[in-house]
Write a protein that holds these residues in place. Structure first.
Motif, short mmCIF file in Angstrom:
data_model
loop_
_atom_site.label_atom_id
_atom_site.label_comp_id
_atom_site.label_asym_id
_atom_site.label_seq_id
_atom_site.Cartn_x
_atom_site.Cartn_y
_atom_site.Cartn_z
N LYS A 88 -1.39 11.00 -5.66
CA LYS A 88 -2.17 10.93 -4.43
C LYS A 88 -2.96 12.21 -4.27
O LYS A 88 -2.42 13.31 -4.44
CB LYS A 88 -1.24 10.72 -3.22
CG LYS A 88 -2.00 10.59 -1.90
CD LYS A 88 -1.05 10.34 -0.74
CE LYS A 88 -0.30 11.60 -0.37
NZ LYS A 88 0.46 11.44 0.90
N ARG B 286 -8.90 4.03 -9.11
CA ARG B 286 -8.37 4.16 -7.76
C ARG B 286 -7.54 2.92 -7.41
O ARG B 286 -7.97 1.79 -7.66
CB ARG B 286 -9.49 4.34 -6.76
CG ARG B 286 -9.02 4.45 -5.31
CD ARG B 286 -10.19 4.64 -4.37
NE ARG B 286 -9.73 4.66 -2.97
CZ ARG B 286 -10.55 4.79 -1.93
NH1 ARG B 286 -11.86 4.92 -2.11
NH2 ARG B 286 -10.06 4.81 -0.69
N LYS C 172 -6.22 0.79 -4.47
CA LYS C 172 -6.46 0.57 -3.05
C LYS C 172 -5.26 -0.12 -2.42
O LYS C 172 -4.84 -1.18 -2.87
CB LYS C 172 -7.73 -0.25 -2.85
CG LYS C 172 -8.99 0.48 -3.32
CD LYS C 172 -10.25 -0.29 -3.00
CE LYS C 172 -11.49 0.50 -3.42
NZ LYS C 172 -12.74 -0.23 -3.10
N GLY C 173 -4.72 0.49 -1.39
CA GLY C 173 -3.52 -0.03 -0.76
C GLY C 173 -2.27 0.46 -1.48
O GLY C 173 -2.34 1.27 -2.41
N LYS C 174 -1.13 -0.05 -1.09
CA LYS C 174 0.13 0.32 -1.71
C LYS C 174 0.30 -0.43 -3.01
O LYS C 174 0.19 -1.64 -3.06
CB LYS C 174 1.28 0.01 -0.75
CG LYS C 174 2.63 0.46 -1.28
CD LYS C 174 3.72 0.17 -0.27
CE LYS C 174 5.08 0.62 -0.79
NZ LYS C 174 6.17 0.33 0.18
N MET C 175 0.60 0.32 -4.08
CA MET C 175 0.73 -0.32 -5.38
C MET C 175 2.00 -1.15 -5.46
O MET C 175 3.09 -0.67 -5.16
CB MET C 175 0.72 0.71 -6.50
CG MET C 175 0.91 0.09 -7.88
SD MET C 175 0.77 1.27 -9.23
CE MET C 175 -0.99 1.20 -9.53
N THR C 176 1.85 -2.39 -5.86
CA THR C 176 2.97 -3.30 -6.06
C THR C 176 3.16 -3.54 -7.56
O THR C 176 2.35 -3.07 -8.38
CB THR C 176 2.74 -4.63 -5.35
OG1 THR C 176 1.55 -5.24 -5.91
CG2 THR C 176 2.52 -4.41 -3.86
N MET D 225 0.10 -5.31 -8.85
CA MET D 225 -1.04 -4.41 -9.02
C MET D 225 -0.85 -3.51 -10.23
O MET D 225 -1.80 -3.21 -10.96
CB MET D 225 -1.22 -3.56 -7.75
CG MET D 225 -1.65 -4.36 -6.53
SD MET D 225 -1.67 -3.35 -5.03
CE MET D 225 -2.96 -2.18 -5.44
#
Length: 332
Positions: A155, A200, A202-206, A209
């Protein structure tokens, strides 16, 4: 009304007369001071071996001895208990709940708030697994480390970097630096021959993803870096990295990876590369998240190939350090 305090000289004379064998009544008559005062001075001298004024005890605490012992028990049982929690428990016991009162009571017992050190929860099984992993990979590291694709997520904040910022200032002035302002999550990879793709998230990585990120970037990065078909990549034991759909993708694409043991130390050299990237980006002072993303990708592409090669070359030394540390731990 409080009486005038006796001088240090007069107190000394009272003690000297007492040492010579004179009684309280005779001393009182000779020095023309109340017998109760003479007795008080002599008692103080016998107890503290001094006649000088001692510091007062201060304002008496409103916290009872029972309440103080309860606080100490609670802190001893759970060192991570917070001050608001202690205040709530004091209210339940109908004791004073001011922060200063509770802090003072705990400090009197020799307990102080300190930042806890990070320490992995290592069992003997964990240490043995880490030791075996390091020994096994150290033998192969000379021939295989240049065939490893190192990857991870990080991050990056818009204003601020996890380091102390030194500034020039005049005496009496307090300059400030911006911090916060949002952040972006990045996935990147590199090898001994240079940096691979940087994207990049985008959002919380699952887990889904993460699988898609590998599918779109991992194989292409290995191709761009000319690692050949028999390359391996590093992944830690993050739940999304070890999820079922992630493992299925690896099997379907016949991709090899380093099987890291649980609670193992982070010897991934990409952490140093992330540090280089963050310092380079924040020297450019991007003003918004889109500009931050653009700066990150530009600076990532400019990271020197010899820097990547040196970081990968240090992999053997990292494994040797693990062997030295874990080998010493397993002796006990």
């Amino acid at each position: 009304m409080k009486s005038k305090e006796l001088s240090v000289d007069l107190r000394g004379r009272i003690v000297l007369r007492h040492k010579s064998g004179e009684g309280y009544r005779k001393i009182s008559a000779a020095l023309k001071d109340p017998m109760s005062t003479v007795a008080s001075i002599i008692r103080k001298w016998k107890k503290f071996k001094t006649t000088r004024t001692l510091p007062g005890a201060g304002r008496p605490s409103k916290l009872s001895d029972q309440g103080r012992r309860a606080l100490v028990r609670e802190v001893t049982k759970n060192p991570m208990v917070t001050l608001p929690d202690l205040q709530s428990s004091s209210v339940v016991r109908r004791e004073p709940s001011r922060r200063t009162t509770i802090s003072a009571a705990i400090h009197q017992s020799g307990l102080y708030g300190r930042v806890a050190r990070w320490k992995p929860l290592l069992s003997k099984r964990h240490m043995a697994a880490c030791l075996e992993f390091a020994k096994r990979h150290l033998k192969d590291s000379q021939t295989t480390k240049n065939k490893i694709l190192w990857l991870d997520e990080t991050k990056i904040e818009l204003f601020g970097v996890n380091a102390r910022r030194h500034v020039w200032r005049k005496p009496g002035t307090i300059p400030t630096v911006k911090h916060g302002g949002g952040s972006i999550m990045l996935w990147g990879c590199f090898s001994a021959t240079g940096t691979g793709r940087l994207v990049r998230i985008k959002g919380k990585m699952t887990a889904a993803m993460y699988r898609d990120t590998l599918d779109e970037n991992l194989l292409q990065s290995a191709l761009d870096l000319r690692l050949g078909q028999r390359f391996s990549f590093q992944k830690d034991n993050d739940p999304k990295h070890t999820a079922k759909i992630s493992k299925e993708w690896l099997q379907d694409n016949s991709v090899n990876f380093l099987e890291w043991p649980s609670q193992s130390p982070d010897v991934n050299p990409i952490q140093h590369l992330w540090r280089d990237l963050k310092m380079a980006v924040h020297r450019r002072s991007p003003s918004n998240l889109m500009e931050l993303e653009r700066c990150c990708k530009e600076e990532w592409a400019k990271l020197a190939k010899d820097r990547c090669a040196k970081l990968v070359a240090s992999y053997s030394k990292r494994l040797e350090a693990v062997i030295a540390a874990k080998g010493a731990s397993t002796k006990y």
